[in-house]
Design an enzyme around this catalytic site. Structure first.
Site, PDB file in Angstrom:
ATOM      1  N   GLY A   8      36.521  81.640  54.353  1.00  8.28           N
ATOM      2  CA  GLY A   8      37.593  80.851  54.973  1.00  8.28           C
ATOM      3  C   GLY A   8      37.067  79.625  55.700  1.00  8.28           C
ATOM      4  N   GLY A  11      39.157  76.393  56.919  1.00  8.29           N
ATOM      5  CA  GLY A  11      40.218  76.530  57.918  1.00  8.29           C
ATOM      6  C   GLY A  11      39.826  75.927  59.260  1.00  8.29           C
ATOM      7  N   GLN A  12      40.775  76.021  60.212  1.00 10.76           N
ATOM      8  CA  GLN A  12      40.548  75.393  61.519  1.00 10.76           C
ATOM      9  C   GLN A  12      39.292  75.946  62.197  1.00 10.76           C
ATOM     10  OE1 GLN A  12      43.242  76.461  64.647  1.00 10.76           O
ATOM     11  NE2 GLN A  12      42.741  74.674  65.907  1.00 10.76           N
ATOM     12  N   ASP A  34      34.929  79.109  50.422  1.00 10.81           N
ATOM     13  CA  ASP A  34      36.400  79.053  50.511  1.00 10.81           C
ATOM     14  C   ASP A  34      36.926  79.041  49.085  1.00 10.81           C
ATOM     15  OD1 ASP A  34      39.186  78.513  51.298  1.00 10.81           O
ATOM     16  OD2 ASP A  34      38.310  78.030  53.235  1.00 10.81           O
ATOM     17  N   ILE A  35      38.237  79.119  48.977  1.00 16.61           N
ATOM     18  CA  ILE A  35      38.857  79.219  47.655  1.00 16.61           C
ATOM     19  C   ILE A  35      38.806  77.886  46.904  1.00 16.61           C
ATOM     20  CG2 ILE A  35      41.235  78.736  48.414  1.00 16.61           C
ATOM     21  CD1 ILE A  35      41.777  81.417  46.611  1.00 16.61           C
ATOM     22  N   ASP A  52      37.034  83.647  46.169  1.00 15.64           N
ATOM     23  CA  ASP A  52      38.331  84.258  46.456  1.00 15.64           C
ATOM     24  C   ASP A  52      38.023  85.616  47.089  1.00 15.64           C
ATOM     25  OD1 ASP A  52      40.698  85.742  46.403  1.00 15.64           O
ATOM     26  OD2 ASP A  52      41.392  84.816  44.539  1.00 15.64           O
ATOM     27  N   TYR A 141      51.543  89.386  59.342  1.00 16.41           N
ATOM     28  CA  TYR A 141      50.246  88.898  59.810  1.00 16.41           C
ATOM     29  C   TYR A 141      49.677  89.857  60.873  1.00 16.41           C
ATOM     30  CZ  TYR A 141      47.035  85.550  62.113  1.00 16.41           C
ATOM     31  OH  TYR A 141      45.957  84.927  62.681  1.00 16.41           O
TER      32      TYR A 141
HETATM   33  N1  SER Z   1      47.006  81.160  66.071  1.00 17.31           N
HETATM   34  C1  SER Z   1      47.492  82.128  65.137  1.00 17.31           C
HETATM   35  C2  SER Z   1      48.838  81.797  64.644  1.00 17.31           C
HETATM   36  O1  SER Z   1      49.563  81.143  65.361  1.00 17.31           O
HETATM   37  C3  SER Z   1      47.545  83.483  65.756  1.00 17.31           C
HETATM   38  O2  SER Z   1      46.393  84.163  65.478  1.00 17.31           O
HETATM   39  O3  SER Z   1      49.198  82.227  63.594  1.00 17.31           O
END
Ligand code: SER
Length: 313
Positions: A8, A11-12, A34-35, A52, A141
């Protein structure tokens, strides 16, 4: 940690963490994955591979070919995006984690899993939320995060795998933007403050959530992974947070630097419902006492740094 495989990485957190780990451990000792491959520091600042995370065999092959002793498994969809496609969210976040844990077990790697404030739900005590408390989230999530914390604990208990992890709060950074989370407003507000002098918030007035500046999050990952295992009572899902604020408070902090900044609201019911189900503030005593978690930035020092570092155009 000596040789690290990171998932990942686009990502941020991944973009910032890949750079941070490469500085500490040497660029060649941190393989980012990453993918998709995108131009930038992640794919150009050290080894990079397309991966993946649902493909356990591919994870295992990368662990073998890089000789990694540690797998930092960040890949996953954020909360709001997950609600739009729960099937894909479970496949990536839960099945991907299982595949990564199995690969780590086969290769005897230490393992980091980022849980979240989303692992809590409406029935959790919202103020000073304890480390060990009710976890009954209402999002796919969050459900995958709770399952992940338990699975990581299980791999430690059953196989002696060195699993460790934290519950990240909303993370604020000026490099890669977050994609599809609920706490993202606290990043967008700074970007719009610099570019437009105003922000329209999708999170309502008075909604408190835990937050942290990215440098403190990066430090937390390294500190926890390098901590003396003998001192760890918990292993996964450590509560960590540096501050808790609502939109008016972050706006007031921005106004101390940009006096003309204005904040208005256009609340998104879907993300507001998620925010309302999460804690207002976490109790981080376990992280502080077991491995020395100690964030440096508060709201105003973060605001000053963000506003200095964000591009103006
Ligand atoms: N920062 C994340 C979100 O807002 C929470 O883990 O999805």
């Amino acid at each position: 940690m000596k040789k690290i495989l990171l998932t990942g990485s686009n990502g941020q957190i991944g973009v910032a963490l890949a750079e941070h780990l490469r500085k500490i451990y040497g660029a060649n000792n941190v393989t980012a994955t990453d993918i998709a491959k995108v131009p930038g520091s992640v794919s150009e600042g050290g080894p990079f591979a397309i991966l993946d995370v649902r493909d356990g065999k591919a994870i295992g092959e990368l662990l073998a070919s890089t000789g990694a002793d540690t797998l930092i498994h960040l890949a996953g969809l954020l909360s709001a995006k997950s609600e739009m496609n729960p099937q894909l969210a479970w496949d990536t976040n839960a099945n991907g984690l299982y595949a990564a844990l199995e690969a780590a077990r086969e290769h005897g790697c230490a393992f980091f899993f980022p849980s979240s404030i989303a692992a809590f739900g409406p029935s959790t005590p919202h103020k000073n939320t304890p480390q060990d408390t009710i976890q009954h989230p209402a999002t796919i999530y969050g459900i995958a995060k709770v399952a992940g914390e338990l699975l990581c604990d299980y791999y430690h208990l059953k196989y002696g795998l060195d699993t460790r992890g934290v519950r990240f709060p909303g993370l604020i950074s000026y490099t890669a933007p977050p994609g599809g989370g609920t706490t993202d407003y606290a990043v967008h507000i700074y970007r719009d403050a610099v570019k437009k002098g105003s922000y329209v918030s999708y999170i309502g007035k008075g909604t408190y959530m835990d937050m942290m500046y990215m440098p403190d999050a990066l430090d937390a990952v390294v500190r926890l992974m390098e901590a003396d295992p003998g001192k760890l009572v918990h292993r996964n899902g450590f509560n960590i947070s540096a501050m808790s604020f609502e939109p008016e408070e972050i706006a007031a902090s921005i106004r101390r630097v940009i006096p003309a900044f204005t904040l208005t609201y256009d609340v998104d019911p879907a993300r507001q419902a998620i925010a309302d189900s999460w804690p207002d503030s976490l109790d981080c005593t376990a992280a502080r006492t077991e491995w020395g978690f100690s964030p440096e930035y508060d709201l105003d020092t973060m605001t000053k740094d963000m506003l200095e570092k964000l591009p103006k155009a």
